[in-house]
Design an enzyme around this catalytic site. Structure first.
Site, PDB file in Angstrom:
ATOM      1  CG  ASP A 124      -5.459  -4.449  -2.431  1.00 40.41           C
ATOM      2  OD1 ASP A 124      -4.750  -4.533  -3.576  1.00 40.41           O
ATOM      3  OD2 ASP A 124      -6.268  -4.428  -1.377  1.00 40.41           O
ATOM      4  CG  ASN A 174      -1.866  -4.286  -3.963  1.00 41.51           C
ATOM      5  OD1 ASN A 174      -1.636  -5.235  -3.098  1.00 41.51           O
ATOM      6  ND2 ASN A 174      -2.056  -3.234  -3.864  1.00 41.51           N
ATOM      7  CD  GLU A 196      -2.015  -2.507   0.759  1.00 43.58           C
ATOM      8  OE1 GLU A 196      -2.972  -1.447   0.059  1.00 43.58           O
ATOM      9  OE2 GLU A 196      -1.614  -3.259   0.123  1.00 43.58           O
TER      10      GLU A 196
END
Lengths: 260, 601
Positions: free
Chosen positions: B328, B286, B202
């Site tokens: 994601d 991801n 992230e």
């Protein structure tokens, strides 16, 4: 009677302590121009101003977690307010926003300035911008990529100096132009060792529909409507001083500062 | 012929008949390669039980007939009321339990009543790592090999501890929390190497897997998930099945310039190992940033599956589950190694129930996708084109900037997140704990550093068709169909475990630990523990010769953060949109951190 007297005294004492309760501000300990532990950031100055106006002592919760998790700290009651917040449904934003800014092109003063994402020269220049930011979207939407260098937003928020990495890269000639959030661009460019030009974007949003202009608010917890109103009134009363602080930090603004 | 001889002959004849029937049935059922799933010894030394990742035990004292009498034998507090995703291990007469941050490792003495602590080891991770963790301060388990316990720490270190004494043997720092790099995965050990990967997709981390020397912690090789071939360890041995994976430096050319430097593809899930092929298998996370508009291209080698030489790290093949991932959809889920009869042909495969909502059956020698059938309602994709390997997307459900897209199924955590399934060679079925969730998606500009604009996504998740949010499904791999399903109120975030006792175990986020009949799905036993379960059940033979079942209770993780992190249920977009689907969890469970061990009286 004695007990009535006692409870009245206690009531007064409690009232007194409530009035003197610290104003707990969530702030990054090392993130100029916004804030730092030494109190050098514009958020520090504004918090002091707000504290003085509300009659409360400012106490900081140092918080450097990225990705909006400062909202968790607000929710958990560990602090009462955050000085800089975009509009969000997770908090109560104080109105009006105390400044509006946009992204800015930072170039060396001896180079010709860049004014728009549609400036053809962008396709030839070495560009630096933040990972995951609206300029990165705007450039990607135009297929401008061959010369773009993305800087980690994480690093930008990291230890001292890192936040100025993009401006430093322009000053050192590593890149030709940096596209940075206005307050960061304005503050560091004005303090760079070589003369730099800061050109804020003119567009409200760029032609691909990606917003580039943002209002910045003081924000409180969702259930703190009363505190929000106190803050709104205080900021209104001290408007001229707020503007002076923002000017002192060379923050490019798209809203109109109060008349001097 | 004497009567006795006659009886013997009948017996032999019967046996021949029966055995023939049994073995012909066994031939049809998929089974893990024996080298990757050695015979039962009553221990549980790695979270996935074996290299094949079956999470199956041959122990059968606790079975469909006896499980009704299962009782708590003893409990133990980890001392931390955060998400307990770890797995209790048993080696010899010691149980090893790893707590979430600050990650104390406990060794419990199984020879003594109540299993008192033999020793505890504290890695003392940097406290600021807590702020960098995306999804609670979890860890997915320690692993044991040749006298050592290995695990990763939230501040991106890997440690080796003497399994006898608890003495630290080595500790190496492999990432920088100031760059958002953390570690949460369970290591895998093959001979002299321990494999670990980095988390933090992230935050613009560039993913990698490393092989460390088991004796020193020194890096033997490091394979990035993005960037030039030389750094991805792609060389002459790289023979992917599909054309889209072929070409020079795709880890650079399928990105905007420099995009790969922060391109994600982190490695935080499960590794498998095939000793016969000497290949390790794992999925990559991801791509970053989350906003797909900022990274035009396929974004190799994120959101896909790698096969690599276990000794050199050289890539053998890669299959990208989600090119240019929009949702994601990490590909880090478990890869169960099985050998099976695929429509008349013997194939070595790996099976992955993916975040996309499809169960992938992939030839583990070549990387060819044999089938990809849905186990979750699908609105965002229709399936996989088996001739090209390409994921088939539904254009109207693609997230675009500044538009609300409604009813995307599955969601960002996928049809199933990290929590692994179990495979029983007795039934030939894969048992999948998973979600039943859909979401609305809107790209927004939010504060990243307070007051600094950042393009993110506002996600609101909600129950899929039927109104329940979790399912526990028995899956027929060859037919590509569900055999049976148990609906659960909350998403399932615990692992599954299967046994030769004809049972499958799993836990729910509201704190029920369940044993179900592996054939029929009938719930045979359940027990309410003190907090929601998101851990990995294991089973072992105690020093007393009896079988026990162990599981950690303690809600948290991405799905359970509403409880473990005290998130405000009014904020629907907290925990990246999961809170909207979990508003009632606070009423159903509270925080916890308890090990439960169950046995028969």
């Amino acid at each position: 009677m004695c007990s009535a007297f006692l409870s009245a005294t206690m009531g007064l004492a409690m009232l007194g302590s409530a009035a003197a309760a610290d104003l707990r501000v969530c702030a990054d300990p090392d993130n100029l121009p916004f804030s730092n532990r030494a109190g050098d950031g514009f958020e520090n100055h504004l918090a002091e101003l707000l504290g003085a106006e509300l009659g409360r002592t400012v106490d900081y919760l140092w918080w450097s977690e990225p990705q909006g998790s400062v909202v968790d700290a607000l929710d958990e009651g560990r602090c009462d307010l955050v000085m800089s917040m975009l509009r969000s449904t997770a908090v109560l934003n104080a109105y009006p926003p105390y400044y509006r800014s946009t992204f800015a092109f930072v170039t060396r003063a001896d180079a010709s300035p860049v004014r728009s994402y549609d400036d053809p020269v962008l396709r030839e220049l070495a560009i630096g911008t933040g990972f995951g930011t609206p300029p990165a979207s705007a450039l990607a939407a135009r297929g401008i990529g061959t010369t773009v260098r993305l800087y980690s937003a994480f690093v930008e928020s990291g230890p001292a100096g890192d936040r100025s990495a993009l401006v430093d890269a322009v000053a050192k000639g590593e890149i030709d132009v940096a596209i940075i959030w206005g307050p960061v661009a304005g503050f560091f460019a004005a303090r760079a060792p070589v003369p730099l030009t800061v050109t804020p974007l003119r567009e409200l949003e760029d032609s691909s529909g990606i917003a580039q202009v943002f209002d910045v608010h003081v924000a409180v917890r969702l259930d703190e409507g009363e505190l929000r109103m106190e803050i709104e009134d205080a900021l209104l009363r001290r408007r001229a001083e707020v503007d002076a602080i923002l000017a002192e930090f060379d923050i490019p603004r798209l809203d109109r500062p109060a008349a001097p | 012929m004497s009567a006795r001889k006659f009886v013997y002959a009948v017996c032999v004849l019967l046996c021949v008949l029966l055995c023939a029937v049994t073995s012909s049935v066994a031939q049809q059922l998929p089974a893990p390669p024996p080298s990757a799933a050695p015979s039962e010894n009553g221990e549980w030394t790695m979270p996935a039980k074996n290299y094949a990742n079956t999470r199956f035990s041959d122990l059968a004292e606790i079975n469909v007939d006896t499980v009704g009498a299962l009782k708590v034998a003893w409990t133990f507090s980890t001392g931390v009321n955060r998400g307990q995703e770890s797995s209790p291990l048993v080696v010899g007469t010691t149980m090893y339990v790893l707590a979430p941050y600050p990650q104390t490792l406990y060794a419990l003495d199984l020879t003594q009543p109540g299993a008192p602590t033999r020793w505890q080891y504290e890695p003392k991770p940097d406290a600021s790592a807590q702020g960098v963790a995306c999804c609670d301060v979890v860890n997915r388990g320690p692993t044991f090999s040749a006298g050592k316990i290995f695990f990763t720490t939230l501040d991106a270190q890997t440690v080796a501890v003497d399994a006898e004494t608890g003495a630290e043997l080595w500790k190496v720092k492999l990432g920088d929390i100031a760059k958002g790099e953390t570690m949460t995965m369970a290591p895998l050990v093959v001979r002299d190497k321990v494999y670990v990967g980095i988390s933090g997709g992230e935050y613009g981390v560039r993913g990698w897997l490393q092989a460390l020397d088991v004796d020193s912690g020194k890096t033997i090789w490091k394979a990035y998930s993005t960037g030039p071939d030389a750094e991805v360890l792609i060389g002459d041995d790289f023979k992917p099945y599909y054309a889209t994976e072929k070409g020079k430096d795709l880890g650079v050319s399928t990105w905007p310039p420099n995009g790969w430097e922060q391109g994600g593809g982190t490695v935080w899930g499960w590794l498998s190992y095939d000793p016969d092929l000497n290949l390790i298998y794992y999925g990559t996370g991801n791509p970053g940033p989350w906003n797909p508009n900022q990274r035009p291209g396929d974004n190799k080698w994120t959101a896909g599956i790698f096969a690599r030489d276990a000794d050199t790290g050289a890539a053998r093949w890669f299959y990208q589950i989600a090119p240019h991932d929009l949702h994601d959809w990490d590909a880090i889920n478990e890869l169960v190694l099985l050998d099976l009869d695929w429509h008349g042909e013997q194939r070595k495969v790996l099976v992955q129930p993916g975040r996309t909502g499809l169960v992938y059956v992939i030839d583990r020698v070549t990387g060819e996708v044999l089938s990809a059938e849905p186990f979750h309602v699908l609105t965002a994709i229709t399936g996989v084109d088996l001739s090209t390997g390409q994921l088939q997307l539904v254009p109207e459900k693609m997230p675009v900037e500044n538009r609300v897209i409604r009813d995307i199924c599955p969601t960002a955590p996928g049809a199933k997140d990290w929590n692994p399934s179990a495979f029983s060679p007795v039934t030939g079925l894969l048992y999948i704990p998973h979600n039943n969730l859909c979401m609305d998606w809107e790209s927004v500009t939010t504060s990243y550093i307070a007051g600094t604009p950042f393009v993110g996504a506002e996600v609101r998740m909600f129950a899929g068709p039927g109104g329940h949010r979790g399912e526990f499904s028995a899956w027929d791999i060859i037919a590509g169909k569900e055999r049976w399903t148990i609906n659960e109120r909350f998403p399932l975030w615990s692992a599954a475990m299967a046994t030769a006792g004809g049972l499958v175990f799993y836990g729910t986020m509201d704190g029920w630990f369940k044993a179900v009949n592996a054939e029929s799905g009938a719930v045979l036993w359940q027990f309410k523990v003190d907090s929601g379960i998101i851990g990995q059940p294991t089973t072992f033979l105690g020093p007393d010769g009896k079988q026990y079942i162990a599981v950690l209770a303690g809600v948290g993780g991405w799905a359970g953060a509403i409880v473990s992190n005290d998130l405000d249920p009014r904020d629907a977009t907290a925990a990246k949109g999961f809170v909207n689907a979990m508003q009632d969890l606070k009423g159903a469970t509270t925080k916890g951190g308890t090990l439960y061990v169950f046995g028969l009286p």
